[in-house]
Design a protein around this motif. Structure first.
Motif, PDB file in Angstrom:
ATOM      1  N   ASN A 185       0.848  -1.201   0.000  1.00 45.37           N
ATOM      2  CA  ASN A 185       0.000   0.000   0.000  1.00 45.37           C
ATOM      3  C   ASN A 185       0.884   1.252   0.000  1.00 45.37           C
ATOM      4  O   ASN A 185       1.847   1.335   0.762  1.00 45.37           O
ATOM      5  N   PRO A 186       0.579   2.255  -0.854  1.00 45.39           N
ATOM      6  CA  PRO A 186       1.460   3.428  -0.968  1.00 45.39           C
ATOM      7  C   PRO A 186       1.410   4.383   0.203  1.00 45.39           C
ATOM      8  O   PRO A 186       2.200   5.335   0.260  1.00 45.39           O
ATOM      9  N   ALA A 187       0.490   4.165   1.154  1.00 47.20           N
ATOM     10  CA  ALA A 187       0.428   5.037   2.331  1.00 47.20           C
ATOM     11  C   ALA A 187       0.925   4.339   3.593  1.00 47.20           C
ATOM     12  O   ALA A 187       1.590   4.953   4.431  1.00 47.20           O
ATOM     13  N   ILE A 188       0.604   3.053   3.748  1.00 46.17           N
ATOM     14  CA  ILE A 188       0.947   2.337   4.981  1.00 46.17           C
ATOM     15  C   ILE A 188       1.768   1.076   4.743  1.00 46.17           C
ATOM     16  O   ILE A 188       2.199   0.439   5.707  1.00 46.17           O
ATOM     17  N   GLY A 189       1.991   0.694   3.494  1.00 46.78           N
ATOM     18  CA  GLY A 189       2.651  -0.578   3.208  1.00 46.78           C
ATOM     19  C   GLY A 189       4.136  -0.565   3.516  1.00 46.78           C
ATOM     20  O   GLY A 189       4.888   0.169   2.881  1.00 46.78           O
ATOM     21  N   PRO A 190       4.597  -1.392   4.460  1.00 50.11           N
ATOM     22  CA  PRO A 190       6.017  -1.398   4.802  1.00 50.11           C
ATOM     23  C   PRO A 190       6.912  -1.889   3.675  1.00 50.11           C
ATOM     24  O   PRO A 190       8.109  -1.621   3.672  1.00 50.11           O
ATOM     25  N   GLY A 191       6.330  -2.611   2.713  1.00 47.77           N
ATOM     26  CA  GLY A 191       7.118  -3.088   1.592  1.00 47.77           C
ATOM     27  C   GLY A 191       7.190  -2.125   0.431  1.00 47.77           C
ATOM     28  O   GLY A 191       7.898  -2.380  -0.550  1.00 47.77           O
TER      29      GLY A 191
ATOM     30  N   PRO B 152       5.377   6.200   3.656  1.00 49.23           N
ATOM     31  CA  PRO B 152       6.225   6.742   4.729  1.00 49.23           C
ATOM     32  C   PRO B 152       6.900   5.676   5.599  1.00 49.23           C
ATOM     33  O   PRO B 152       8.086   5.883   5.882  1.00 49.23           O
ATOM     34  N   PRO B 153       6.267   4.582   6.059  1.00 45.04           N
ATOM     35  CA  PRO B 153       4.845   4.265   6.029  1.00 45.04           C
ATOM     36  C   PRO B 153       4.134   4.832   7.256  1.00 45.04           C
ATOM     37  O   PRO B 153       4.739   4.982   8.311  1.00 45.04           O
ATOM     38  N   MET B 154       2.845   5.140   7.095  1.00 53.09           N
ATOM     39  CA  MET B 154       2.052   5.630   8.216  1.00 53.09           C
ATOM     40  C   MET B 154       1.636   4.465   9.111  1.00 53.09           C
ATOM     41  O   MET B 154       1.187   3.437   8.622  1.00 53.09           O
ATOM     42  N   ARG B 155       1.773   4.641  10.416  1.00 54.62           N
ATOM     43  CA  ARG B 155       1.308   3.651  11.398  1.00 54.62           C
ATOM     44  C   ARG B 155      -0.077   4.085  11.871  1.00 54.62           C
ATOM     45  O   ARG B 155      -0.296   5.261  12.155  1.00 54.62           O
TER      46      ARG B 155
ATOM     47  N   CYS C  47       3.212   9.479  11.257  1.00 52.38           N
ATOM     48  CA  CYS C  47       4.309   9.308  10.314  1.00 52.38           C
ATOM     49  C   CYS C  47       5.157  10.580  10.304  1.00 52.38           C
ATOM     50  O   CYS C  47       4.727  11.638  10.773  1.00 52.38           O
ATOM     51  N   THR C  48       6.343  10.462   9.760  1.00 52.76           N
ATOM     52  CA  THR C  48       7.225  11.606   9.541  1.00 52.76           C
ATOM     53  C   THR C  48       7.638  11.581   8.085  1.00 52.76           C
ATOM     54  O   THR C  48       8.092  10.545   7.578  1.00 52.76           O
TER      55      THR C  48
ATOM     56  N   PRO D 100       7.132  14.752  13.243  1.00 49.21           N
ATOM     57  CA  PRO D 100       6.095  13.737  13.432  1.00 49.21           C
ATOM     58  C   PRO D 100       4.700  14.337  13.248  1.00 49.21           C
ATOM     59  O   PRO D 100       4.391  15.388  13.800  1.00 49.21           O
ATOM     60  N   LEU D 101       3.876  13.643  12.441  1.00 49.35           N
ATOM     61  CA  LEU D 101       2.529  14.120  12.132  1.00 49.35           C
ATOM     62  C   LEU D 101       1.478  13.226  12.786  1.00 49.35           C
ATOM     63  O   LEU D 101       1.716  12.040  13.042  1.00 49.35           O
ATOM     64  N   ARG D 102       0.317  13.805  13.000  1.00 51.12           N
ATOM     65  CA  ARG D 102      -0.828  13.087  13.557  1.00 51.12           C
ATOM     66  C   ARG D 102      -1.991  13.237  12.580  1.00 51.12           C
ATOM     67  O   ARG D 102      -2.436  14.350  12.293  1.00 51.12           O
ATOM     68  N   VAL D 103      -2.457  12.121  12.053  1.00 50.35           N
ATOM     69  CA  VAL D 103      -3.532  12.108  11.055  1.00 50.35           C
ATOM     70  C   VAL D 103      -4.728  11.390  11.684  1.00 50.35           C
ATOM     71  O   VAL D 103      -4.614  10.229  12.093  1.00 50.35           O
ATOM     72  N   VAL D 104      -5.862  12.072  11.765  1.00 48.22           N
ATOM     73  CA  VAL D 104      -7.029  11.527  12.467  1.00 48.22           C
ATOM     74  C   VAL D 104      -8.222  11.433  11.521  1.00 48.22           C
ATOM     75  O   VAL D 104      -8.498  12.379  10.762  1.00 48.22           O
TER      76      VAL D 104
END
Length: 221
Positions: free
Chosen positions: A81-87, A92-95, A107-108, A163-167
């Motif tokens: 996944n282009p937003a959260i995929g660790p591969g 970034p990936p976003m957690r 994420c940062t 570090p960002l916070r996305v809600v």
């Protein structure tokens, strides 16, 4: 049979970990590539080294319409996944964590995501918000839908290297339709909203889902 299934599962786990490690290494390479100021000769030497890595990775490929064998689950771990995929070296990936009926991502973003100097490209903000709203459905116990409309308001620039916070949260749920809301702020100052958005999502009908995804190998859990 059980031993064979166990062996196959162990192989997938090992490959999944290797994919994560490769994704992390490629993110480091990307960060170095977009921040380097080395001379042209060094750039060309590294280019040839990188090109030499393409062939062994291309020895066995998946194609469009085929799920990655390292993905899993009913909602599926999408490891690319282009937003959260660790591969995925683009991610970034976003957690993401779920709590109190909302999804919270962290994420940062480094120089690979730069738009205006020192700040995040607006399209990357939209990517993170669209992703977090998908997680918001899971946090609220609503069925996952597809994005129909996403309206963003860029109130302030989003800084790089912080570090960002996305809600994300669901405001209304009416059958197949949901209305949702999301925001981006820094982790250090979560009350100061930088980007906010409203989104509409719809769960495809069986006919629509069959038309869109019916031929995707491995999509059914």
């Amino acid at each position: 049979m059980a031993e064979s299934a166990s062996s196959a599962a162990a192989d997938v786990r090992e490959r999944r970990e290797a994919v994560r490690e490769l994704g992390d290494a490629l993110r480091q390479l990307t960060d170095a590539a977009v921040s380097t100021e080395v001379d042209a000769e060094t750039l060309r030497e590294v280019t040839e080294q990188v090109r030499g890595l393409v062939q062994p990775l291309s020895a066995a490929n998946r194609v469009r319409g085929q799920m990655a064998t390292v993905d899993e689950g009913a909602r599926r771990l999408r490891i690319y996944n282009p937003a959260i995929g660790p591969g995925n070296p683009v991610a970034p990936p976003m957690r993401v964590e779920h709590g109190d009926g909302k999804a919270i991502g962290s994420c940062t973003l480094g120089l690979a995501y730069e738009g205006p100097p020192s700040y995040v490209h607006g399209g990357v903000s939209a990517l993170l918000i669209d992703q977090i709203l998908g997680h918001a459905h899971a946090a609220a116990g609503a069925p996952a839908g597809m994005t129909v409309k996403l309206a963003l308001r860029y109130r302030r620039p989003v800084p790089l290297s912080e570090p960002l916070r996305v809600v994300g949260r669901i405001d209304e749920h009416d059958g197949r339709w949901t209305q949702s809301r999301a925001s981006i702020a820094t982790a250090a100052n979560p009350e100061k909203i930088l980007v906010e958005a409203d989104g509409d999502f719809v769960v495809p009908s069986e006919e629509q889902a069959a038309r869109l995804f019916g031929k995707v190998e491995g999509l059914a859990s």
